[in-house]
Design a protein around this motif. Structure first.
Motif, PDB file in Angstrom:
ATOM      1  N   ILE A 160       9.036   3.605   5.700  1.00  0.00           N
ATOM      2  CA  ILE A 160      10.173   4.392   5.231  1.00  0.00           C
ATOM      3  C   ILE A 160      10.654   5.428   6.236  1.00  0.00           C
ATOM      4  O   ILE A 160      11.591   6.176   5.956  1.00  0.00           O
ATOM      5  N   GLY A 161      10.033   5.463   7.396  1.00  0.00           N
ATOM      6  CA  GLY A 161      10.520   6.351   8.450  1.00  0.00           C
ATOM      7  C   GLY A 161      10.192   7.815   8.246  1.00  0.00           C
ATOM      8  O   GLY A 161      10.832   8.683   8.842  1.00  0.00           O
ATOM      9  N   ALA A 162       9.209   8.114   7.424  1.00  0.00           N
ATOM     10  CA  ALA A 162       8.802   9.508   7.199  1.00  0.00           C
ATOM     11  C   ALA A 162       7.316   9.539   6.883  1.00  0.00           C
ATOM     12  O   ALA A 162       6.791   8.612   6.264  1.00  0.00           O
ATOM     13  N   ARG A 181       0.825  -1.200   0.000  1.00  0.00           N
ATOM     14  CA  ARG A 181       0.000   0.000   0.000  1.00  0.00           C
ATOM     15  C   ARG A 181       0.866   1.261   0.000  1.00  0.00           C
ATOM     16  O   ARG A 181       0.493   2.280  -0.598  1.00  0.00           O
ATOM     17  N   VAL A 182       2.019   1.188   0.651  1.00  0.00           N
ATOM     18  CA  VAL A 182       2.952   2.312   0.619  1.00  0.00           C
ATOM     19  C   VAL A 182       3.533   2.452  -0.781  1.00  0.00           C
ATOM     20  O   VAL A 182       3.652   3.564  -1.316  1.00  0.00           O
ATOM     21  N   THR A 183       3.880   1.321  -1.399  1.00  0.00           N
ATOM     22  CA  THR A 183       4.388   1.343  -2.776  1.00  0.00           C
ATOM     23  C   THR A 183       3.369   1.980  -3.707  1.00  0.00           C
ATOM     24  O   THR A 183       3.709   2.816  -4.556  1.00  0.00           O
ATOM     25  N   GLN A 184       2.101   1.592  -3.557  1.00  0.00           N
ATOM     26  CA  GLN A 184       1.041   2.155  -4.402  1.00  0.00           C
ATOM     27  C   GLN A 184       0.887   3.650  -4.162  1.00  0.00           C
ATOM     28  O   GLN A 184       0.712   4.430  -5.108  1.00  0.00           O
ATOM     29  N   ALA A 185       0.955   4.062  -2.897  1.00  0.00           N
ATOM     30  CA  ALA A 185       0.809   5.480  -2.574  1.00  0.00           C
ATOM     31  C   ALA A 185       1.942   6.302  -3.170  1.00  0.00           C
ATOM     32  O   ALA A 185       1.714   7.391  -3.709  1.00  0.00           O
ATOM     33  N   VAL A 186       3.172   5.777  -3.088  1.00  0.00           N
ATOM     34  CA  VAL A 186       4.318   6.496  -3.645  1.00  0.00           C
ATOM     35  C   VAL A 186       4.179   6.642  -5.150  1.00  0.00           C
ATOM     36  O   VAL A 186       4.483   7.694  -5.733  1.00  0.00           O
ATOM     37  N   PRO A 233       3.734  10.714   5.006  1.00  0.00           N
ATOM     38  CA  PRO A 233       3.457  10.901   3.576  1.00  0.00           C
ATOM     39  C   PRO A 233       3.763  12.301   3.065  1.00  0.00           C
ATOM     40  O   PRO A 233       4.321  12.461   1.981  1.00  0.00           O
ATOM     41  N   HIS A 234       3.404  13.325   3.832  1.00  0.00           N
ATOM     42  CA  HIS A 234       3.598  14.691   3.328  1.00  0.00           C
ATOM     43  C   HIS A 234       5.065  15.043   3.159  1.00  0.00           C
ATOM     44  O   HIS A 234       5.444  15.793   2.255  1.00  0.00           O
ATOM     45  N   VAL A 235       5.925  14.482   4.012  1.00  0.00           N
ATOM     46  CA  VAL A 235       7.361  14.742   3.892  1.00  0.00           C
ATOM     47  C   VAL A 235       7.914  14.089   2.626  1.00  0.00           C
ATOM     48  O   VAL A 235       8.684  14.697   1.869  1.00  0.00           O
ATOM     49  N   HIS A 236       7.499  12.845   2.381  1.00  0.00           N
ATOM     50  CA  HIS A 236       7.963  12.154   1.182  1.00  0.00           C
ATOM     51  C   HIS A 236       7.426  12.829  -0.082  1.00  0.00           C
ATOM     52  O   HIS A 236       8.173  13.020  -1.058  1.00  0.00           O
ATOM     53  N   TYR A 237       6.172  13.202  -0.057  1.00  0.00           N
ATOM     54  CA  TYR A 237       5.548  13.838  -1.231  1.00  0.00           C
ATOM     55  C   TYR A 237       6.261  15.161  -1.555  1.00  0.00           C
ATOM     56  O   TYR A 237       6.578  15.458  -2.709  1.00  0.00           O
ATOM     57  N   LEU A 238       6.523  15.955  -0.527  1.00  0.00           N
ATOM     58  CA  LEU A 238       7.200  17.232  -0.740  1.00  0.00           C
ATOM     59  C   LEU A 238       8.609  17.005  -1.289  1.00  0.00           C
ATOM     60  O   LEU A 238       9.066  17.743  -2.172  1.00  0.00           O
ATOM     61  N   ALA A 239       9.295  15.982  -0.788  1.00  0.00           N
ATOM     62  CA  ALA A 239      10.643  15.684  -1.281  1.00  0.00           C
ATOM     63  C   ALA A 239      10.612  15.313  -2.762  1.00  0.00           C
ATOM     64  O   ALA A 239      11.474  15.739  -3.531  1.00  0.00           O
ATOM     65  N   LEU A 240       9.639  14.512  -3.168  1.00  0.00           N
ATOM     66  CA  LEU A 240       9.510  14.153  -4.577  1.00  0.00           C
ATOM     67  C   LEU A 240       9.317  15.398  -5.442  1.00  0.00           C
ATOM     68  O   LEU A 240       9.949  15.549  -6.500  1.00  0.00           O
ATOM     69  N   ARG A 241       8.457  16.297  -5.009  1.00  0.00           N
ATOM     70  CA  ARG A 241       8.175  17.505  -5.786  1.00  0.00           C
ATOM     71  C   ARG A 241       9.379  18.435  -5.834  1.00  0.00           C
ATOM     72  O   ARG A 241       9.717  18.989  -6.888  1.00  0.00           O
ATOM     73  N   LEU A 293      -2.644   5.426   6.754  1.00  0.00           N
ATOM     74  CA  LEU A 293      -1.614   5.615   5.740  1.00  0.00           C
ATOM     75  C   LEU A 293      -0.397   6.314   6.344  1.00  0.00           C
ATOM     76  O   LEU A 293       0.747   5.962   6.023  1.00  0.00           O
ATOM     77  N   GLN A 294      -0.632   7.267   7.222  1.00  0.00           N
ATOM     78  CA  GLN A 294       0.487   7.915   7.906  1.00  0.00           C
ATOM     79  C   GLN A 294       1.292   6.898   8.711  1.00  0.00           C
ATOM     80  O   GLN A 294       2.531   6.904   8.683  1.00  0.00           O
ATOM     81  N   ASP A 295       0.607   6.021   9.412  1.00  0.00           N
ATOM     82  CA  ASP A 295       1.291   4.992  10.200  1.00  0.00           C
ATOM     83  C   ASP A 295       2.083   4.043   9.299  1.00  0.00           C
ATOM     84  O   ASP A 295       3.208   3.657   9.629  1.00  0.00           O
ATOM     85  N   LEU A 296       1.505   3.665   8.158  1.00  0.00           N
ATOM     86  CA  LEU A 296       2.180   2.755   7.239  1.00  0.00           C
ATOM     87  C   LEU A 296       3.465   3.381   6.700  1.00  0.00           C
ATOM     88  O   LEU A 296       4.494   2.716   6.587  1.00  0.00           O
ATOM     89  N   PHE A 297       3.407   4.660   6.352  1.00  0.00           N
ATOM     90  CA  PHE A 297       4.596   5.352   5.850  1.00  0.00           C
ATOM     91  C   PHE A 297       5.677   5.414   6.925  1.00  0.00           C
ATOM     92  O   PHE A 297       6.861   5.167   6.659  1.00  0.00           O
ATOM     93  N   GLN A 298       5.285   5.752   8.126  1.00  0.00           N
ATOM     94  CA  GLN A 298       6.254   5.870   9.208  1.00  0.00           C
ATOM     95  C   GLN A 298       6.935   4.533   9.470  1.00  0.00           C
ATOM     96  O   GLN A 298       8.154   4.473   9.682  1.00  0.00           O
TER      97      GLN A 298
END
Length: 341
Positions: free
Chosen positions: A269-271, A229-234, A273-281, A261-266
């Motif tokens: 990948i240890g971060a 689910r994290v892979t799909q979200a990314v 969702p919003h932190v990862h999304y912002l990094a991608l952008r 979803l926040q718990d799954l990301f943490q």
């Protein structure tokens, strides 16, 4: 798992724009991949940042090139000696470390510990630190094959089954790939999540299958996404850079709640969702800043920012310089010299 204790004392893992120098003490019969696992993430960070964020020096017990298990000798920058230097010291060893564990070397390590801001045992380097009594009363990790033997040999050390352990001025890793994880963590703590994510893309990717029609998403390379689910979200994030999805909509498309979803990301990948999304952008934006002549307003729009000013603020907070500073600095470096007249 990653083990932290007294993280605030670990200057290696503190936000900084200063260059970090590291000394590597490489012992005979060390794997090439172990040396590369320390150096290559740092090299990648320098290359992507376009500046020398990290510098390293390879030392050996006698100053001679170090023989490796790959039958390729690694040239040394000098002989390991005890000085009052505070530079972090990484002790790298793979096989037959006991041959190097002479009373003289153990004494040198013990004396160096008085000055060095950090001493790290990389893979079998952990054994050397334990032999020098530098891990007494502290948690430490070793390669999984050696765990039982290590725990038995050094009952005064708290052996743990973690990828790497940071405990004040001591650091240990359990192998080559965990060492890459460590170096990515160093980059993340010092320069931020965005740069660490870009560096991770240089080394590995996770491909879900061998079907040729499965797309490879390079932006998520290097992440250990244990939950599909994290892979799909990314992937959804990567597909929606220009018009970012809000968290609730993203979670709905995955089939979970936003909180879950926040718990799954943490966990994965240890971060969040919003932190990862912002990094991608931001990483997408940075590539456009460097590789194109597009205006910053156009880049902001193409990467989901409401305005050029909002983009500039976020960019500076992540990369410690403005988009215009990045463009001018890096383009100046790659501009060909004027031909002689």
């Amino acid at each position: 798992m990653i083990h932290y204790r007294n993280k605030r004392e670990a200057t290696l893992l503190q936000r900084s724009t200063e260059r970090l120098d590291i000394d590597l003490l490489v012992l005979p019969e060390t794997n090439l991949i172990l040396v590369a696992s320390v150096i290559e993430p740092l090299r990648g960070a320098n290359r992507i940042a376009g500046s020398e964020l990290y510098r390293w020096r390879l030392l050996t017990p006698d100053g001679a090139p170090i023989p490796t298990t790959s039958h390729i000798a690694i040239p040394a920058d000098g002989t390991f000696r005890v000085t009052s230097e505070e530079t972090p010291l990484f002790v790298l060893a793979s096989y037959n470390w006991r041959k190097s564990a002479t009373p003289a070397l153990k004494m040198q390590l013990s004396q160096a510990a008085r000055y060095r801001t950090m001493i790290a045992g990389i893979e079998s380097g952990t054994w050397l630190l334990a032999e020098a009594s530098l891990l007494d009363g502290q948690p430490a990790t070793v390669h999984w094959e050696d765990y039982e033997d290590f725990a038995t040999a050094y009952p005064e050390v708290q052996a743990v089954r973690d990828r790497f352990v940071v405990d004040g001025k001591r650091l240990t890793t359990s192998g080559s790939l965990p060492t890459v994880d460590l170096m990515l963590e160093v980059i993340r703590q010092r320069q931020g999540y965005s740069l660490a994510l870009e560096v991770s893309r240089l080394f590995r990717y996770e491909q879900p299958s061998f079907h040729v029609d499965e797309p490879l998403f390079a932006a998520s390379a290097g992440l250990r996404m244990q939950d599909p689910r994290v892979t799909q979200a990314v992937r959804l994030m990567e597909e929606h850079i220009e018009q970012p999805l809000v968290l609730t909509r993203l979670a709905r498309r995955i089939g979970v709640s936003a909180r879950h979803l926040q718990d799954l990301f943490q966990q994965s990948i240890g971060a969040p969702p919003h932190v990862h999304y912002l990094a991608l952008r931001l990483n997408t934006a940075r590539r456009k800043v460097i590789e194109t002549t597009a205006s910053f307003a156009d880049i902001a729009a193409a990467t989901g920012f409401n305005s050029a000013s909002a983009f500039a603020r976020s960019y500076r907070a992540s990369f410690s310089e403005s988009p215009s500073q990045t463009r001018h600095r890096l383009r100046r470096r790659i501009m060909p010299s004027a031909p002689p007249t």
